[in-house]
Write an enzyme that holds these catalytic residues in place. Structure first.
Site, PDB file in Angstrom:
ATOM      1  CB  SER A  86       4.417 -29.904  19.174  1.00 47.62           C
ATOM      2  OG  SER A  86       3.257 -29.026  20.034  1.00 47.62           O
ATOM      3  CD  GLU A 198       5.378 -22.122  16.893  1.00 48.79           C
ATOM      4  OE1 GLU A 198       4.334 -22.916  16.655  1.00 48.79           O
ATOM      5  OE2 GLU A 198       6.383 -22.106  16.751  1.00 48.79           O
ATOM      6  CG  HIS A 325       1.840 -25.328  16.814  1.00 53.22           C
ATOM      7  ND1 HIS A 325       3.206 -25.243  17.455  1.00 53.22           N
ATOM      8  CD2 HIS A 325       1.257 -26.500  17.269  1.00 53.22           C
ATOM      9  CE1 HIS A 325       3.296 -26.419  18.035  1.00 53.22           C
ATOM     10  NE2 HIS A 325       2.446 -27.070  18.368  1.00 53.22           N
TER      11      HIS A 325
END
Length: 466
Positions: A86, A198, A325
C-alpha cells in the site's frame, strides 16, 4: 529485506508486522522501520533544505543505517531488497525513482501500491495554508505561519489531509508519472503486483454510498469526481473534469446503467484499476524497458503478479468481495503458519492449501531478494516445487496469477491499462512516450558506475540548484 509499512502515509507502524515465520524458514534478515507520517511527514514548506517528503527522507536514512550496520546482524549490505505494501509500496516505487536512493538497495518489491500519488511543486503551499487556516494560524506571512504551526501541540496539526509528494529536485526530480513515462529511474530488479479486488471491502468501507445493495447512477456520478481527484493530482495542473465522461464511457455499458449491483462493481473496478493496477503495470513496463548498455549491468528483471485467492478466514465479508486490499500481508508474513503458544494447534483456521500458498509466496519473495529471480531457490534453506513465474517484459507482459494453484497469464486487463496509462495522460495534456528508454540513474544493481549521460544531467542539476 527492509519493510516499509502501509497506512496511507497517515498511520501504521513497522512493529505491526511479525517477521518470525519468513525468517525462521529462510536465510534472510528482515528490518522493519518507522517513518514520519501525516503532516509531520509530508507537509510542504518553502524551506530549501526541507521542502517536504520528510517521511521518505526518513526511509533514506534507514537504508543508510542498514548499509552501515546490517553486517552486525548477519545481513549483507550488497544484497538489500526494499519491500512494502500500500503506502509502503508507494514508497518503494518512489525510492526506485529517486537519485538519493541510488546504491542503497538492489531489488524492490511493491505490493498493492505504486506511486500514483498526488504531487506538487516545491514552494506550493496550498496544503500547508489550508492546514494553517484550519487551526487559526494566519497565512499572510510565511515565517509567521510556520512559527504558529510549529508552536502548536502535535494533536492540533494532525488533521487528516491527503499526503502529497514534493518535486523538490533532490529526492524527486520530476513527477512520478514523468519519471515512469521517460523511464528515468534507478535500474533494479523489481517484483510488483496487486490483489484482484483492492477496493472490495476494506477500502470501500470508507465509502458510505457503496454497500451490498449497490449504488445508484446518481451516486455514481456525484462521487466519481471526488474519487478521481487523486488521479488528476498525479499530473501538475491536472483537471478531473477532463476525464469524467471518458471514464464513464470506458466502464459503463449504457444497457446496464440503472443496475445498482453492476454500477457498484464497475465503480470498484475502475478505482482499483486507476489507483493500483495501472500504476503497477506502468512501473513494470518502465523498469523492464530500461536499455541494456555495454558498460552497465544487464536489463532489470521484472516480475508481476495478481493475487487471486481470497482466504477462507475472511468469511465475514460479503460474497461479492474477492482478494481485498491487505490480504497479501497474511500470506507474505506467514500468518497461516502460526501456532498457539504451546505449538499444539494452528492459531488461525486457514486451510492447508492456504498454508501452502503462504509458503510459496514467502519462497518467491525471498528467492527474488536473494537471486533476483523468484524461481531461483539457490541458497534457500527450504524448497517447494512451485509454478514457474515468467519474467515480465514490455512486449510479452507476462504475470503470475497467485492462487492455491497458480498459473501464468499475459497482459493483465490490457485495454483498461492502456486507457489509464495512455488515454488519461493525453487528456491531461501529457505526451506519452513509447520509444526506447533512457538509461536511468543507477547503472547496475550492485553499485556499478552511472551512465555518462545521467551523470552529466545530475551535475548540471546540482550546479543550477547550488
Amino acid at each position: 529485506m527492509v519493510w516499509f509499512h502501509g497506512g496511507g502515509w497517515l498511520g501504521g507502524s513497522g512493529a505491526g508486522y511479525p517477521a518470525e515465520i519468513p525468517t525462521s524458514l529462510h536465510n534472510v534478515v528482515m528490518v522493519t522501520v518507522n517513518y514520519r507520517l501525516g503532516n509531520l511527514g509530508f507537509l510542504p514548506t518553502r524551506d530549501f533544505d526541507a521542502p517536504g517528503n520528510f517521511g521518505l527522507l526518513d526511509m533514506i536514512k534507514a537504508l543508510e543505517w542498514v548499509r552501515g550496520n546490517i553486517r552486525n546482524f548477519g545481513g549483507d549490505p550488497d544484497r538489500v531488497t526494499i519491500f512494502g505494501e500500500s503506502a509502503g509500496g508507494w514508497a518503494v516505487s518512489l525510492l526506485v525513482m529517486s537519485p538519493m536512493a541510488t546504491g542503497l538497495f538492489h531489488r524492490a518489491i511493491s505490493q498493492s501500491g505504486v506511486a500514483g500519488v498526488p504531487v506538487t511543486q516545491r514552494g506550493d503551499l496550498t496544503q500547508t495554508e489550508s492546514l494553517a487556516l484550519s487551526v487559526n494560524c494566519s497565512t499572510a506571512f510565511y515565517d509567521d505561519m510556520m512559527s504558529c504551526l510549529r508552536g502548536l501541540p502535535t494533536e492540533d496539526v494532525s488533521t487528516l489531509m491527503i499526503p502529497t509528494v514534493v518535486i523538490d529536485r533532490r529526492f524527486l526530480l520530476q513527477s512520478p508519472w514523468d519519471l515512469m513515462n521517460h523511464k528515468f529511474i534507478n535500474r533494479v530488479d523489481y517484483l510488483l503486483g496487486t490483489n484482484n479486488d483492492e477496493f472490495g471491502f476494506y477500502l470501500s468501507s470508507e465509502y458510505p454510498y457503496i454497500d451490498a445493495d449497490g449504488m445508484t447512477r446518481a451516486e455514481f456520478e456525484t462521487y466519481l469526481p471526488y474519487d478521481l481527484q487523486q488521479i488528476a493530482d498525479q499530473y501538475l495542473g491536472g483537471n478531473v473534469d477532463t476525464i469524467l465522461q471518458p471514464v464513464m464511457d470506458e466502464y459503463l455499458d449504457p444497457g446496464m446503467a440503472d443496475d445498482p449491483i453492476y454500477l457498484r462493481d464497475q465503480y470498484l473496478q475502475l478505482l482499483m484499476d486507476a489507483w493500483f493496477t495501472a500504476p503497477t503495470v506502468m512501473m513494470a513496463k518502465a523498469e523492464s524497458g530500461m536499455p541494456a548498455i555495454a558498460w552497465e549491468a544487464p536489463r532489470s528483471r521484472v516480475y508481476q503478479y495478481e493475487l487471486q485467492h481470497s482466504a477462507s478466514v475472511f468469511s465475514f465479508r460479503p460474497p461479492y468481495v474477492g482478494v481485498d486490499h491487505g490480504d497479501d500481508l497474511f500470506l507474505v508474513f506467514g500468518i497461516p503458519l502460526l501456532r498457539d503458544e504451546k505449538g499444539s494447534y494452528w492459531k488461525y483456521s486457514f486451510t492447508q492449501e492456504e498454508r501452502d500458498l503462504s509458503l510459496d509466496m514467502m519462497a518467491y519473495w525471498v528467492n527474488f531478494a536473494t537471486n533476483g529471480d523468484p524461481n531461483d531457490s539457490t541458497g534457500a534453506a527450504r524448497m517447494r516445487n512451485m509454478v514457474d513465474w515468467p519474467r515480465f517484459t514490455s512486449s510479452s507482459q507476462d504475470y503470475l496469477q497467485l492462487d492455491v494453484t497458480s498459473s501464468a497469464d499475459v497482459r493483465l486487463r490490457e485495454s483498461r491499462m492502456k486507457f489509464w496509462n495512455e488515454e488519461v495522460p493525453r487528456l491531461m495534456g501529457m505526451h506519452v512516450h513509447n520509444h526506447r528508454a533512457r538509461a536511468g540513474f543507477n547503472a547496475g544493481t550492485h553499485g556499478a558506475p552511472r551512465s555518462l549521460s545521467v551523470l552529466a544531467f545530475m551535475l548540471v542539476m546540482f550546479y543550477l540548484l547550488a
